[in-house]
Scaffold this motif. Structure first.
Motif, PDB file in Angstrom:
ATOM      1  N   THR A 122      -8.201  -4.931  -0.886  1.00 54.84           N
ATOM      2  CA  THR A 122      -7.822  -5.579   0.378  1.00 54.84           C
ATOM      3  C   THR A 122      -7.905  -7.098   0.362  1.00 54.84           C
ATOM      4  O   THR A 122      -7.426  -7.748   1.285  1.00 54.84           O
ATOM      5  CB  THR A 122      -8.702  -5.055   1.528  1.00 54.84           C
ATOM      6  OG1 THR A 122     -10.082  -5.274   1.209  1.00 54.84           O
ATOM      7  CG2 THR A 122      -8.458  -3.562   1.745  1.00 54.84           C
TER       8      THR A 122
ATOM      9  N   TYR B 297      -4.343  -7.518  -3.158  1.00 52.71           N
ATOM     10  CA  TYR B 297      -3.520  -6.740  -2.240  1.00 52.71           C
ATOM     11  C   TYR B 297      -2.203  -6.289  -2.871  1.00 52.71           C
ATOM     12  O   TYR B 297      -1.709  -5.212  -2.600  1.00 52.71           O
ATOM     13  CB  TYR B 297      -3.241  -7.508  -0.940  1.00 52.71           C
ATOM     14  CG  TYR B 297      -2.896  -6.574   0.185  1.00 52.71           C
ATOM     15  CD1 TYR B 297      -3.897  -6.003   0.950  1.00 52.71           C
ATOM     16  CD2 TYR B 297      -1.582  -6.225   0.457  1.00 52.71           C
ATOM     17  CE1 TYR B 297      -3.606  -5.106   1.963  1.00 52.71           C
ATOM     18  CE2 TYR B 297      -1.277  -5.330   1.472  1.00 52.71           C
ATOM     19  CZ  TYR B 297      -2.290  -4.776   2.224  1.00 52.71           C
ATOM     20  OH  TYR B 297      -1.991  -3.887   3.219  1.00 52.71           O
TER      21      TYR B 297
ATOM     22  N   HIS C 244      -0.964  -2.938  -5.742  1.00 50.86           N
ATOM     23  CA  HIS C 244      -2.070  -2.957  -4.785  1.00 50.86           C
ATOM     24  C   HIS C 244      -3.328  -2.413  -5.449  1.00 50.86           C
ATOM     25  O   HIS C 244      -3.338  -1.306  -5.985  1.00 50.86           O
ATOM     26  CB  HIS C 244      -1.712  -2.109  -3.556  1.00 50.86           C
ATOM     27  CG  HIS C 244      -2.810  -2.030  -2.559  1.00 50.86           C
ATOM     28  ND1 HIS C 244      -3.155  -3.097  -1.758  1.00 50.86           N
ATOM     29  CD2 HIS C 244      -3.661  -1.030  -2.247  1.00 50.86           C
ATOM     30  CE1 HIS C 244      -4.158  -2.755  -0.981  1.00 50.86           C
ATOM     31  NE2 HIS C 244      -4.488  -1.496  -1.258  1.00 50.86           N
TER      32      HIS C 244
ATOM     33  N   THR D 125       0.821  -1.223   0.000  1.00 47.82           N
ATOM     34  CA  THR D 125       0.000   0.000   0.000  1.00 47.82           C
ATOM     35  C   THR D 125       0.851   1.266   0.000  1.00 47.82           C
ATOM     36  O   THR D 125       0.322   2.363   0.169  1.00 47.82           O
ATOM     37  CB  THR D 125      -0.928   0.024   1.233  1.00 47.82           C
ATOM     38  OG1 THR D 125      -0.114  -0.020   2.408  1.00 47.82           O
ATOM     39  CG2 THR D 125      -1.891  -1.146   1.226  1.00 47.82           C
ATOM     40  N   ASN D 126       2.166   1.138  -0.203  1.00 47.90           N
ATOM     41  CA  ASN D 126       3.072   2.293  -0.121  1.00 47.90           C
ATOM     42  C   ASN D 126       3.034   3.217  -1.346  1.00 47.90           C
ATOM     43  O   ASN D 126       3.742   4.217  -1.388  1.00 47.90           O
ATOM     44  CB  ASN D 126       4.512   1.835   0.154  1.00 47.90           C
ATOM     45  CG  ASN D 126       5.090   0.964  -0.958  1.00 47.90           C
ATOM     46  OD1 ASN D 126       4.582   0.921  -2.068  1.00 47.90           O
ATOM     47  ND2 ASN D 126       6.169   0.268  -0.641  1.00 47.90           N
TER      48      ASN D 126
END
Length: 192
Positions: free
Chosen positions: A142, A147, A139, A102-103
């Motif tokens: 979720t 993911y 990403h 998620t960066n």
């Protein structure tokens, strides 16, 4: 940036107490990977992927990657290494880490990401280099399938070596597929 600011504040507090401290960690550390195909220089993204970078650097410092091979080569997709000996024995690893997909970093050509199983937080030592822009590995949600894979570095020198590894003929070896016929070994990995 927040990590660097927090590290600086922590250092100032310790210095004020009269204790010696080390300088804040380099936000872009580099690792040299000497392989039987040539040398690859990797720049790591410590600010964007602090957990993954620290994990990778610890494996490097421990000499974990020395003597392992690139065991999975899929032209036009990725080359993967960091887990198996030439005899396809898996080297024991430390515990799995948090997935930092998620960066905001993308799986673009030349970037390094952590390999994982279908479990989101299952990455240990194995990594791959993207041979092309692989948006399907970014990403997107979720669920485990959406993911994504945590980008934590990029090849800054030696992409021609990566491409040479990607051009190697592959075959099945035991239960493994896409294994280079001629072993490509990581002779030594170390920080620059």
């Amino acid at each position: 940036m927040k990590l660097l600011v927090l590290a600086t504040i922590f250092c100032l507090l310790l210095t004020a107490q009269g204790k010696a401290v080390a300088a804040p960690a380099d936000p872009r550390p580099r690792v040299i990977m000497e392989t039987t195909a040539g040398e690859i220089t990797i720049e790591l993204f410590a600010e964007e992927a602090p957990v993954t970078t620290a994990n990778f650097l610890q494996y490097v410092r421990d000499g974990f990657y020395d003597g392992l091979i690139f065991h999975r080569v899929i032209p036009g997709f990725v080359i993967q290494g960091g887990g198996f000996t030439p005899d396809m024995e898996q080297r024991p690893t430390r515990a799995a880490i948090k997935n930092e997909a998620t960066n905001g970093l993308k799986n673009l050509r030349g970037t390094l990401s952590m390999a994982r199983t279908g479990v989101v937080d299952s990455a240990t030592s194995q990594f791959f280099v993207n041979l092309t822009d692989n948006a399907n590995l970014d990403h997107r949600g979720t669920s485990p399938n959406a993911y994504g894979y945590a980008v934590f570095g990029k090849v800054v020198e030696g992409m021609e070596v990566v491409d040479q590894i990607a051009a190697q003929p592959t075959a099945s070896k035991g239960f493994f597929q896409d294994v280079p016929v001629q072993e490509i070994e990581i002779i030594k990995a170390y920080t620059k």
